[in-house]
Structures are given as C-alpha cells and as structure tokens.
Write a protein that holds these residues in place. Structure first.
Motif, short mmCIF file in Angstrom:
data_model
loop_
_atom_site.label_atom_id
_atom_site.label_comp_id
_atom_site.label_asym_id
_atom_site.label_seq_id
_atom_site.Cartn_x
_atom_site.Cartn_y
_atom_site.Cartn_z
N GLU A 267 -185.29 71.96 89.84
CA GLU A 267 -184.91 73.26 90.41
C GLU A 267 -184.39 73.11 91.84
N SER A 268 -185.10 72.34 92.66
CA SER A 268 -184.73 72.24 94.08
C SER A 268 -183.90 71.00 94.39
N LEU A 269 -183.41 70.34 93.34
CA LEU A 269 -182.67 69.09 93.56
C LEU A 269 -181.47 69.27 94.50
N PRO A 270 -180.67 70.34 94.34
CA PRO A 270 -179.54 70.50 95.27
C PRO A 270 -179.98 70.55 96.73
N ASP A 271 -181.20 71.07 96.97
CA ASP A 271 -181.68 71.17 98.35
C ASP A 271 -182.16 69.83 98.91
N VAL A 272 -182.74 69.01 98.04
CA VAL A 272 -183.30 67.74 98.54
C VAL A 272 -182.35 66.55 98.33
N ALA A 273 -181.26 66.78 97.57
CA ALA A 273 -180.36 65.65 97.24
C ALA A 273 -179.83 64.96 98.49
N GLY A 274 -179.65 65.72 99.56
CA GLY A 274 -179.13 65.15 100.80
C GLY A 274 -180.10 64.18 101.45
N GLN A 275 -181.36 64.21 101.00
CA GLN A 275 -182.36 63.32 101.59
C GLN A 275 -182.77 62.21 100.64
N VAL A 276 -182.07 62.13 99.51
CA VAL A 276 -182.40 61.11 98.51
C VAL A 276 -181.16 60.24 98.26
N GLY A 277 -181.30 58.96 98.53
CA GLY A 277 -180.23 58.02 98.21
C GLY A 277 -180.64 57.26 96.98
N ALA A 278 -179.71 57.08 96.03
CA ALA A 278 -180.12 56.44 94.79
C ALA A 278 -179.00 55.64 94.16
N ILE A 279 -179.37 54.53 93.54
CA ILE A 279 -178.47 53.89 92.59
C ILE A 279 -179.26 53.73 91.30
N VAL A 280 -178.61 54.06 90.22
CA VAL A 280 -179.27 53.99 88.92
C VAL A 280 -178.51 53.00 88.05
N GLU A 281 -179.23 52.05 87.53
CA GLU A 281 -178.66 50.98 86.70
C GLU A 281 -177.59 50.22 87.45
N SER A 282 -176.66 49.64 86.71
CA SER A 282 -175.68 48.76 87.36
C SER A 282 -174.74 49.58 88.23
N PRO A 283 -174.25 48.97 89.31
CA PRO A 283 -173.34 49.70 90.20
C PRO A 283 -172.05 50.05 89.49
N GLN A 284 -171.64 51.30 89.58
CA GLN A 284 -170.43 51.73 88.87
C GLN A 284 -169.52 52.45 89.84
N PHE A 285 -168.37 51.87 90.05
CA PHE A 285 -167.40 52.47 90.96
C PHE A 285 -166.02 52.38 90.35
N PHE A 286 -165.11 53.21 90.87
CA PHE A 286 -163.74 53.19 90.40
C PHE A 286 -163.06 51.94 90.96
N GLY A 287 -162.61 51.06 90.08
CA GLY A 287 -162.18 49.73 90.48
C GLY A 287 -160.97 49.68 91.39
N ASN A 288 -160.10 50.68 91.31
CA ASN A 288 -158.86 50.60 92.09
C ASN A 288 -159.00 51.10 93.52
N PHE A 289 -160.16 51.66 93.87
CA PHE A 289 -160.37 52.10 95.25
C PHE A 289 -161.02 50.97 96.04
#
Lengths: 336, 329
Positions: free
Chosen positions: B74-96
């Motif tokens: 419920e309050s995730l949008p409020d606390v998301a700014g204070q939570v840094g996370a990586i879940v599973e393998s790192p996934q990024f857009f390869g061309n950037f």
C-alpha cells in the motif's frame, strides 16, 4: 513530470527510434524528389507540343484506318476476306476526340487535386513507424528487464505505463505536426515549380488541414496499438506477430474466403478500405454481381459508402480496446 | 533497535495446469536497522519471490509486509525513494551507456544528476561510464546494478546476488562497500549463495527453504544453535587406535575413522571421551571440537547437501531439525 521527461529522453535516445526516423525521412525525401522530377510546369509550349502530338497520332491512326479499309475492300471475295470483318463493317474511323490534347500533356503537379494522395502517403508511413517504434519502445523495456527496473523506482504500474504511452504519443504528435507542415510547404513549392497551385481557396486549405488532422489521428492510433500489443505480450515481437497474423488472416485469408463465398461488399471486411475511407472522407464499394436496373441508367450495381465517421468509430474502438487491455494486464499481472 | 523490514506469514501460490505450487508458505523475516542481513536459501526456495513481493512486483496471497515502518505494498510509492534494490541478474537496455542508464533512472526518480557520477565512481565504473552496457561483462553489469540501487541514497538496500560474476577483487570490494554502507547507517539485505562471504560480512541471517523460514538470527546464534557436537580425536603415536574406538563405540559413541585420527560425532560432553580412554590408560594428544561453518549449517537446514549416487532436483529439500543434545550429555 520527471518520469515523463525521462521517458521522452529514453524514446529519443533509442537507436531504433533514430534509425526509423532517418529511414522514413529518406523515403519521404525520395518521394518528394521523385515528384519534383516526374512533373513539369505546363505552359503554352507544352500545350502546343501536346496538341501537335495528338494531331500527329490522329493523322497516323487515320492513315492506318484508310489503308486497312482499302485492304479489307480489296480482300472481299478472296480467301483473305476472313482476315477482315464481314463486309468491312465494324471498322470504326478514328475521330479527333479519340486523341484529346490533355492525354498528351506532361505530368504536372496540381496541388489541389494531387496533394491529398501525398497526405495519405505521409500518414501511412508515419503510422507504420509509430506502430513499430511504439511496440519496440515498451517491448524492449519488458524483454530487457528495464520495465522491472523502472517499477522498482516508481512502483505505480498504471502511472508508469500511462506516462510511457503519453510520452510516445506526444512525441509522434509533435513529429507528425512538424512533418506535415514541412510536407505541405515542400509540395506547395513543388507545385509552384512543377505544376500549379491554382484553386487553393481557404476552403481547399481547410480540407487539407482536416485531412492532415485525420492523418495525425491515424498515426496516434497506430502508435498506441503497437505499444499496447507489445505491452500485452511483453515483447516487441508480439505486436509485430499480431500484425503479420492480422494481415494474413484478415487480408489474404478472409479476403479469399469472402470472395469465394460471394459475400456482398467483401472489401468492407478488409482493413485498407477503412483507412482509405478515413483519409479520403468516404469510399464507395460496388457489388458488381448485383444489378439495380433502371430504364434511364441501365444496370447499376449496389453500392455501399463507407464514411470517415464510421472509420473513426472503428479506430477509436481499436484504440480503447488495446490500451485498456494493456493497462488492465499491467495492473493485475505479476512482474517476473 | 528498530525493524526496517518486517515480513510475517507471507504467502504466494502459483496455480497452473500442472497444479498448485506454494512458493511462499507463511514466510517470516525481520531485519533490524543498520545491519547487513544475509538472506539465504537454495535455488527455488522462494528468495527472489520474497524480494519481488516485497518490492511490489508480485502480489502476495496473504501475510503482511512493512518497510521502514510502513505497510507495503500500500505505502510502497511513499517508501520507494528510500529503498534501493536489484532483483536477480542485472538487466539493462544494452544500447544505452551506463551514464545514460543511470541518468534516465535519476530523472525518473527525481534524483540529483551529481549522484550518477558519484555512484559510478563508487562501483568502479567511472572510466567505462560512456561505453554501451552491451559491451560490459557480467561483473560490470553487476556493478552497474549496484550503482543503480545506490543512486537514490537509500535507507534500505536490497541486493539479490550482488557478487554474481564478480572477480575475486570485485567480491572483496563489494564486501568492503557493504560494510561501509552499513557503517554509514544504511541497512543492507543481501541474498547470496557465496556463504563464506555472507559469514564474513553479515550481522544476521535468515535462511529460507521451501518457502518457509528455517533459521534466523545473528550469524553466531545460527551457527551455535545448529553446530554439531563432533570432535576430532588424535591419540599418542603407537597407541592402539582400534581398541580405543571399540571402547568408545561400546559406550555409545558414533565414531568415524580417518587416516590418523577419528571423529566422534555425538560428543555432547567431550570430557567423557578423555575419561573413558584414560581409565584404560589411553591418552589423547588432540581433542578438537569441529566448528561448523555457515555452509554446513545451510546444507543441513535446507536439506540440500549432496548425497553420493543421487542427483538432487531443484525444489527437492529435506529440511532437517536443528541438531541438539548428543552422547555424553
């Protein structure tokens, strides 16, 4: 707003977007250059040349007719008579009306008459690009894991997808407006140099503006549908696959089945006719198997007129259906 | 201490044509502020499902979760700014490039642009910041993932397998980074299979198996409560080792013979060994308690220790009860 500007930046930074925009720009430039070189301005010199050519062809045709008639009459009563119509009847002497000067005129770009087709060309190309770029914009995010990353930063699914879609549609709206303005200006210049801009009343300009507006709507719907389908399937290939499937099923498969079943107005079930109806305001389909006999006009086939409000309703329906479905699945599905 | 992360009775069930699978079956977890907390479990035990559920990517079927004292999702949008996370393998857009990737995330999250350069420096990617991500090795992508998690200066950092793909130097750097972050007041939740690392850097651990918590607490407590009571016994040279072993076995000891020594597996009271042997004038030269490490405790608790002649399947666990008591007590 920060998410919106980030998404706009993401869209414009993508190599895919840049490549497709470069490609469509080159194609449009080729069309404009082609129209420039295949048309020419018509003046007294061209009219005189066309008249001379028409007259020359008429004379040649007349001479040929007279020679044929003489040969035919000479052959009567001989074995060669069978090579000619019986009694040389039915051999029609050409008249000057069969060689009208206008048919010998060089192609010339009449802005009022011909620019409509150019607007449709522009809208169709931009709609195709919007569809593919829209699909790739969200499809690549899903398949690369970028969407999951984004949701870790902004855990508001509908907001994230909605802003992404808004960034795409605003970008293509701006792009279409700019391209339309350049396209109009370019062809106005081409018409001035290689044709005519006569008859461009305020009403004619209004009609062109409305047509370009309908083109813009087509681009927006195409972008949203590509985006929505790719989001539903979480992959760019989903949108492209559905499109290829729709083309095969609806255009070739359904078209063939309807034709074999002699369905009345079969074309009305196919997509392109609706796009033409949307862009050209209306399109008339005739059923050549029917005959509405009238002593004054003879046999007239039944006709169905598809109008732009009808086509607009279908476009709006497809837009709402795909966007709502993609939003609903975004809201309810687990992101794995 | 205050709890930064609380999970109670978390449940997640997947239904498919093959049937129902309980990925999380009443899972509990608590992480106190300022700790480096290890989150351990075998493949398919529910670690990533827990983290995804916590971060709002998966909807749970039951239970409650709270981050920084606020109920989530419920309050995730409020606390998301204070939570840094990586879940599973790192996934990024390869061309950037890495810089573009972080810059776009900073834009999306309303983070200062200067943070991008700061975190790139922190994870050692400063000189490769303008290279496309698709040219990165797995370890470099991992560093970039950690950088993205650190970008918003979180109070809670959740890292799923952050050492995956890192070279030994990188693992050591990551360990130092985690420690420094914890010392600066950040709470770090670390999921990893490199148990030696966890033992080195974590203050506390939670071990999950088959969707349930099987152990939790400080690393020392978990090791203590699950340590076996085995001791290594060596005798003076020339002494009849076989006779000594038979004597101990006759008194109920579980003895395993090694090359030049033997192990007593259930030595709850090692003094009993010396007394029994000394009564027959057999004197030990070495009596060493065998200390358990986190790996053996993990294998014991999750029932995932390899068994000779068997191929263990994913999801196949045999959670054992913690060892207690023993011979001689």
């Amino acid at each position: 707003m920060s998410l919106y500007s980030a998404e706009t930046r993401r869209l414009t930074k993508r190599r895919f977007t840049k490549l497709f925009l470069l490609g469509v720009t080159l194609i449009l430039a080729a069309v404009a250059v082609g129209m420039f070189f295949t048309n020419e301005k018509v003046g007294p010199e061209q009219i005189a040349s066309a008249q001379a050519q028409a007259q020359q062809d008429y004379q040649r045709s007349l001479e040929q007719f007279q020679k044929d008639m003489a040969d035919c009459q000479a052959a009567q009563g001989t074995a060669q008579a069978s090579n000619w119509p019986p009694g040389c009847e039915g051999m029609v002497e050409p008249t000057i009306d069969n060689f009208q000067t206008q048919w010998y005129m060089p192609p010339t770009f009449n802005f009022r008459e011909n620019f409509g087709d150019m607007v449709t060309t522009l809208a169709a190309l931009l709609a195709l690009v919007a569809f593919i770029v829209g699909a790739s914009f969200v499809g690549a995010e899903w398949s690369s894991g970028g969407m999951m990353n984004l949701l870790l930063w902004r855990p508001q699914r509908l907001r994230v997808l909605g802003i992404k879609l808004a960034a795409l549609l605003v970008f293509f709206t701006a792009l279409t407006v700019v391209f339309s303005a350049i396209w109009t200006g370019l062809f106005y210049l081409i018409a001035q140099a290689r044709g005519t801009t006569d008859g461009m009343t305020s009403g004619a300009w209004q009609s062109i503006a409305l047509m370009e507006l309908r083109g813009l709507a087509l681009v927006i719907v195409a972008g949203a549908v590509g985006f929505g389908l790719a989001s539903l399937g979480r992959h760019t290939a989903m949108a492209l696959g559905v499109t290829i499937g729709a083309v095969i099923v609806f255009q070739f498969g359904l078209g063939t089945v309807l034709a074999m079943a002699d369905v009345k107005f079969a074309e009305a079930y196919l997509i392109p006719i609706w796009m033409i109806a949307w862009m050209n305001k209306e399109v008339k389909i005739e059923d050549y198997n029917s005959c509405d006999f009238n002593s004054a006009t003879g046999c007239v086939p039944d006709a169905l007129t598809l109008t732009w409000p009808m086509a607009g309703g279908i476009l709006a329906g497809v837009f709402v259906l795909i966007v709502v479905a993609s939003m609903w699945t975004m809201r309810s599905r687990d992101v794995t | 201490m205050t709890a930064v992360l609380e999970i109670a009775g978390l449940q997640k069930t997947y239904r498919s044509r093959k049937g129902v699978r309980r990925a999380l079956d009443g899972f509990d977890m608590t992480v106190e502020a300022g700790q480096v907390h290890g989150f351990l479990g075998p493949n398919g035990s529910g670690k990533t499902t827990t983290l995804r559920t916590l971060l709002g990517l998966i909807r749970p079927n039951g239970g409650r979760m709270a981050i920084l004292g606020r109920e989530v999702p419920e309050s995730l949008p409020d606390v998301a700014g204070q939570v840094g996370a990586i879940v599973e393998s790192p996934q990024f857009f390869g061309n950037f490039t890495a810089q573009d990737t972080l810059s776009l995330l900073a834009d999306a999250g309303g983070v200062r642009k200067e943070r991008v350069f700061a975190v790139l420096e922190l994870v050692g990617l400063r000189d490769r910041a303008k290279d496309r991500v698709k040219t990165y090795s797995l370890g470099m992508k991992q560093r970039l993932a950690v950088a993205s998690a650190l970008l918003k200066e979180p109070k809670l950092l959740i890292l799923d397998e952050p050492a995956n793909g890192l070279d030994p130097g990188g693992i050591r750097e990551m360990r130092t980074l985690m420690r420094n972050l914890a010392e600066s007041g950040m709470t770090v939740v670390l999921s990893s299979h490199i148990l030696g690392e966890i033992q080195l850097i974590c203050d506390s651990v939670t071990i999950i198996s088959a969707g349930r918590r099987v152990a939790a607490g400080s690393v020392a407590d978990v090791l203590r409560s699950n340590t076996s009571s085995a001791v290594k016994v060596s005798l003076e040279p020339g002494v009849d080792m076989r006779g000594a072993i038979e004597l101990l076995r006759a008194n109920g000891a579980q003895v395993t013979v090694e090359h030049d020594h033997f192990m007593v597996g259930n030595a709850g009271n090692p003094a009993q060994i010396t007394r029994i042997l000394a009564e027959r004038e057999i004197y030990v030269s070495e009596l060493t308690p065998v200390s358990a490490d986190l790996e053996s405790v993990f294998l014991q608790l999750t029932g995932t220790a390899p068994v000779e002649g068997q191929n263990r399947q994913v999801d196949q666990t045999a959670a054992a009860a913690p060892a207690s008591g023993g011979w001689g007590q």
